[in-house]
Write an enzyme that holds these catalytic residues in place. Structure first.
Site, PDB file in Angstrom:
ATOM      1  N   TYR A   1       4.800   1.423  -1.319  1.00  0.00           N
ATOM      2  CA  TYR A   1       5.147   2.789  -0.957  1.00  0.00           C
ATOM      3  C   TYR A   1       5.723   3.497  -2.168  1.00  0.00           C
ATOM      4  O   TYR A   1       6.235   2.878  -3.089  1.00  0.00           O
ATOM      5  CB  TYR A   1       6.082   2.853   0.250  1.00  0.00           C
ATOM      6  CG  TYR A   1       7.396   2.104   0.167  1.00  0.00           C
ATOM      7  CD1 TYR A   1       8.487   2.647  -0.494  1.00  0.00           C
ATOM      8  CD2 TYR A   1       7.557   0.876   0.800  1.00  0.00           C
ATOM      9  CE1 TYR A   1       9.702   1.984  -0.541  1.00  0.00           C
ATOM     10  CE2 TYR A   1       8.763   0.202   0.767  1.00  0.00           C
ATOM     11  CZ  TYR A   1       9.829   0.766   0.082  1.00  0.00           C
ATOM     12  OH  TYR A   1      11.033   0.098   0.031  1.00  0.00           O
ATOM     13  N   CYS A   2       5.585   4.813  -2.172  1.00  0.00           N
ATOM     14  CA  CYS A   2       5.946   5.648  -3.332  1.00  0.00           C
ATOM     15  C   CYS A   2       5.314   5.098  -4.611  1.00  0.00           C
ATOM     16  O   CYS A   2       6.004   4.835  -5.596  1.00  0.00           O
ATOM     17  CB  CYS A   2       7.469   5.750  -3.478  1.00  0.00           C
ATOM     18  SG  CYS A   2       8.002   7.088  -4.584  1.00  0.00           S
ATOM     19  N   PRO A   3       3.985   4.897  -4.618  1.00  0.00           N
ATOM     20  CA  PRO A   3       3.343   4.301  -5.783  1.00  0.00           C
ATOM     21  C   PRO A   3       3.272   5.271  -6.958  1.00  0.00           C
ATOM     22  O   PRO A   3       3.246   6.489  -6.774  1.00  0.00           O
ATOM     23  CB  PRO A   3       1.940   3.980  -5.266  1.00  0.00           C
ATOM     24  CG  PRO A   3       1.686   5.036  -4.226  1.00  0.00           C
ATOM     25  CD  PRO A   3       3.025   5.261  -3.562  1.00  0.00           C
TER      26      PRO A   3
END
Length: 273
Positions: free
Chosen positions: A143-145
């Protein structure tokens, strides 16, 4: 890697106690100090934790069912806010350490990656003190790459985002130190399922929770919130920082007003900016 935060600068560590209440308060604090740093006040580094929150990125707020997804999170006891930096949704709890660097933006400077490199250097040097060898590069499925994902052994434990103003900037990092990284990933994946209505949307991460990890998992019993924060503070002191509250810290009234401004500007419940 030292010397890139102009000295003197302050190291403000409030991580001993987790914050509760409005998740936008620490972001409001950084935003107010960013304005003062841009006017000539000393740079600073802010280290903090929050009890239970999900912080969305600007692109998340444009998802078709985002308001329902935000309300779903609130019903499960999460503080919810939209931050004014890049990146996407992240989950915060006492096992997550947040670090912000606030410093001047020299006139004519256009290379924004330098700011990401600065935070990466801080995290990497701090992790090395705990015997961990960090790498950077997007971790697919996290997540939040982003390009500046920080990983150990191929599993992500830190993400970095940025907020730039004319004369100063903020670069943020979240570091999964303890707790359950996979559960955080499952929470964010569920948020996106609600926010998209199960439909494919551009720029929505394909979250695979097993790609995430914590320092405690990767570094053993010696890697904890306390030891990581200690390593960060030690690194910053080696870079020339001084531990203590910033002399131009904002008042509670200023914080409340800025948090309200951020919410009205970025929170979909109050309209788009």
């Amino acid at each position: 890697m030292s010397g890139r935060i102009p000295s003197p600068f302050f190291i403000q560590d409030t991580s001993e106690k987790t914050l509760v209440g409005d998740i936008l308060f620490p972001f409001a604090y950084d935003e107010l100090l960013c304005g003062k740093v841009g006017e000539g006040s000393a740079p600073f580094v802010h280290i903090w934790r929050h009890e239970k929150a999900v912080v969305l990125g600007l692109r998340d707020r444009r998802l078709p069912n985002v308001e329902q997804a935000m309300e779903w999170l609130r019903l499960h006891g999460y503080q919810v806010g939209v931050r004014n930096t890049g990146g996407a949704a992240v989950s915060l709890d006492p096992g997550v350490v947040n670090v912000s660097i606030v410093m001047p933006n020299p006139p004519g400077k256009l290379e924004f990656k330098d700011d990401f490199e600065l935070m990466y250097a801080l995290v990497r040097e701090s992790l090395s003190k705990l015997g961990l060898d960090a790498a950077k590069g997007e971790v697919a499925g996290s997540y939040c790459p982003g390009e500046y994902d920080v990983s150990v052994g191929g599993r992500k434990l830190c993400g970095i985002s940025q907020r730039r103003r004319a004369n100063a900037f903020i670069v943020n990092a979240f570091v999964n130190a303890e707790g359950h990284a996979i559960r955080r990933g499952e929470l964010i994946r569920s948020f996106y399922e609600v926010a998209t209505g199960g439909r494919a949307e551009p720029d929505v991460p394909d979250v695979r929770p097993e790609t995430m990890a914590t320092l405690a998992e990767l570094g053993g019993p010696g890697a904890t919130v306390r030891t990581f924060v200690g390593a960060v503070v030690e690194t910053l002191k080696q870079w020339g920082g001084t531990v203590g509250r910033h002399p131009d810290k904002p008042s509670m009234r200023e914080l409340e007003e800025m948090a309200a401004t951020l919410r009205s500007r970025y929170d979909t419940r109050s309209g788009d900016a």
